[in-house]
Design an enzyme around this catalytic site. Structure first.
Site, PDB file in Angstrom:
ATOM      1  N   ASP A 255      70.372  32.380   6.867  1.00 19.34           N
ATOM      2  CA  ASP A 255      70.675  31.542   8.023  1.00 19.34           C
ATOM      3  C   ASP A 255      69.644  31.770   9.119  1.00 19.34           C
ATOM      4  O   ASP A 255      68.644  32.454   8.912  1.00 19.34           O
ATOM      5  CB  ASP A 255      72.100  31.803   8.537  1.00 19.34           C
ATOM      6  CG  ASP A 255      72.339  33.275   8.851  1.00 19.34           C
ATOM      7  OD1 ASP A 255      71.420  33.922   9.398  1.00 19.34           O
ATOM      8  OD2 ASP A 255      73.436  33.782   8.559  1.00 19.34           O
ATOM      9  N   LYS A 277      74.114  28.649  10.428  1.00 20.63           N
ATOM     10  CA  LYS A 277      75.205  28.254  11.294  1.00 20.63           C
ATOM     11  C   LYS A 277      74.745  28.403  12.735  1.00 20.63           C
ATOM     12  O   LYS A 277      74.302  29.463  13.149  1.00 20.63           O
ATOM     13  CB  LYS A 277      76.435  29.137  11.082  1.00 20.63           C
ATOM     14  CG  LYS A 277      76.943  29.180   9.666  1.00 20.63           C
ATOM     15  CD  LYS A 277      78.058  30.202   9.574  1.00 20.63           C
ATOM     16  CE  LYS A 277      78.435  30.481   8.138  1.00 20.63           C
ATOM     17  NZ  LYS A 277      79.438  31.552   8.039  1.00 20.63           N
ATOM     18  N   MET A 391      77.312  37.828  19.802  1.00 18.81           N
ATOM     19  CA  MET A 391      77.569  36.384  19.960  1.00 18.81           C
ATOM     20  C   MET A 391      78.259  36.079  21.296  1.00 18.81           C
ATOM     21  O   MET A 391      79.213  35.316  21.366  1.00 18.81           O
ATOM     22  CB  MET A 391      78.416  35.860  18.784  1.00 18.81           C
ATOM     23  CG  MET A 391      77.728  36.006  17.443  1.00 18.81           C
ATOM     24  SD  MET A 391      78.801  35.687  16.026  1.00 18.81           S
ATOM     25  CE  MET A 391      79.757  37.218  15.953  1.00 18.81           C
TER      26      MET A 391
END
Length: 467
Positions: A255, A277, A391
């Site tokens: 990713d 993603k 995140m």
């Protein structure tokens, strides 16, 4: 003295039925003795023993000490018995006289650090007995040979000795089971390229034997999935196990957290499948990723699932492992340096410090579908600990507001490490009150890690790119 550049033929000399002589008793002689121990059945040392390693070898009976006195008159009686000799005294003239005598008796001679009178030199050796790799620069640059040895050795698995001994033990029965040389060779190739080699590397001999039998009988190769942590971004932080599997994979699913510098280390002819993603945008949902991993493994592929940081820390590696194991697919997990450890170290921010942080809590800032965070704020908004928030860019304002609302002061130290450990790393130091605006002002982008706690005040600039 030789007048032209010497040339050498790399060979492997058998010494288990031979006698060898080391002349000298200091550290240089000990270095050469170390090469012989375990390889030669009969080793003698001539000269006064000053090095404790040589003394221990003599005391244990592994080496015979022929006396302290080194005389040229004694050599004609000694040299014909020897297959090879090392001249390792600190007397240049004596070493050359020994070399001349050895040449006269046609005995292989190496004068340490003096290749001209020598008939052989010792290369830099990578030892995974019975596998041995020798690197030579023809004596021109020994330091370069040692550096090359270090680089090559880093790519070789520690279990290579187990693999080679396993393969050696199978040679007789496989030759009897299949007389056709071509079929045997193809079976060995399939074994080495398949899960059997990995099983033997780990010492799982029974499973490796089954894999070899299947390869010999033409049973299609069973695939497997490797969940590999790629670390926080710097390719130099990849583990040796990760590098080996990256070079052996048939396909790789990755990713956007995997930078090009790391993807460059993946086997070049491996099929690359982007399953990235980004926030609110999934090129392939998690269930689809699981299904793709299972499909490829069942088709016989060695599938590399390359994940940023560590696969089991906010990487959904646990979900993938469960799906694969439940589907009967062989899985191997290779841990990686997680972002908190890697980014904190690269930014010069300790995750714990005796003066202010006795614990460190890893938290995901991934918001729910409605954009809110569901965290135990009371346990997080405490002094004496460090929060490492993964995140956390998108909900930054909510994160800081909730921590302040539950007891941390507005001036509480905080920092965001952007592209941590990479060449373009940026560190943004602020407080809970000022961090959200700073992130917007400086246009901070993922991947980024947030650290909250007094450890931020202990930061020192150590990244070579930072000011």
């Amino acid at each position: 003295m030789m007048t032209k550049e010497a040339t050498y033929l790399p060979i492997a000399m058998r010494l288990d039925d031979a006698r060898a002589l080391v002349i000298g008793g200091g550290q240089v002689a000990a270095n050469k003795l170390r090469l012989l121990l375990g390889r030669c059945s009969d080793i003698a040392v001539l000269g006064r023993v000053d090095d404790p390693e040589i003394a221990q070898a003599v005391a244990s009976g592994r080496v015979t000490h022929l006396g302290d006195s080194i005389t040229l008159e004694a050599l004609p009686a000694l040299l014909p018995e020897m297959r090879l000799v090392f001249a390792a005294t600190d007397d240049f003239a004596l070493n050359r006289a020994i070399a001349a005598a050895a040449r006269e008796w046609r005995v292989a001679i190496c004068v340490v650090d003096d290749p001209d009178p020598s008939t052989f030199i010792t290369p830099a050796i990578i030892d995974r007995t019975p596998v041995q790799i020798a690197i030579s620069t023809n004596g021109a640059a020994p330091v370069l040979a040692r550096r090359l040895r270090m680089q090559i050795e880093a790519l070789l698995p520690e279990g290579l000795s187990r693999l080679s001994r396993f393969m050696q033990a199978q040679r007789n029965w496989i030759k009897q089971a299949q007389p056709d040389t071509l079929i045997r060779r193809r079976a060995w190739e399939n074994f080495v390229d398949g899960p059997g080699a990995e099983q033997a590397l780990r010492g799982e001999d029974e499973a490796a034997r089954r894999s070899l039998e299947e390869a010999l009988s033409g049973v299609p190769r069973q695939g497997e999935v490797w969940l590999v942590g790629a670390g926080p971004g710097d390719p130099d932080l990849l583990t040796l196990a990760a590098l080996r599997l990256m070079s052996n994979a048939d396909s790789v699913l990755y990713d956007q957290l995997i930078p090009p510098a790391i993807m460059d280390r993946v086997r070049r002819d491996a099929e690359r499948v982007f399953v990235g993603k980004k926030r609110s945008k999934h090129s392939l949902p998690q269930d689809g990723i699981n299904e793709e991993l299972i499909r490829r493994a069942r088709a016989g592929e060695r599938v590399l699932r390359l994940k940023g940081g560590d696969p089991f820390i906010f990487g959904r590696g646990g979900e993938e492992m469960e799906a694969l194991v439940d589907a009967g697919v062989t899985v191997r997990v290779i841990p990686g340096i997680t972002a908190a450890s890697g980014c904190g170290a690269a930014a010069g921010i300790p995750l714990t410090h005796r003066d202010c942080a006795q614990s460190c809590v890893f938290v995901t800032g991934h918001a729910r579908a409605d954009g809110t965070l569901n965290l135990d704020w009371a346990s997080l908004a405490k002094k004496g600990q460090t929060l490492a928030i993964y995140m956390g860019l998108a909900p930054m304002a909510d994160l800081c507001a909730q921590l302040m609302a539950h007891g941390l002061p507005p001036e509480w130290p905080a920092a965001v490490i952007e592209h941590g450990t990479r060449h373009d790393q940026r560190v943004h130091v602020a407080t809970l009150a000022t961090l959200p605006a700073l992130v917007i002002e400086r246009q901070v982008v993922s991947p980024a890690l947030t650290l909250v706690g007094e450890v931020v005040n202990h930061r020192r600039i150590i990244h070579h790119q930072e000011t």
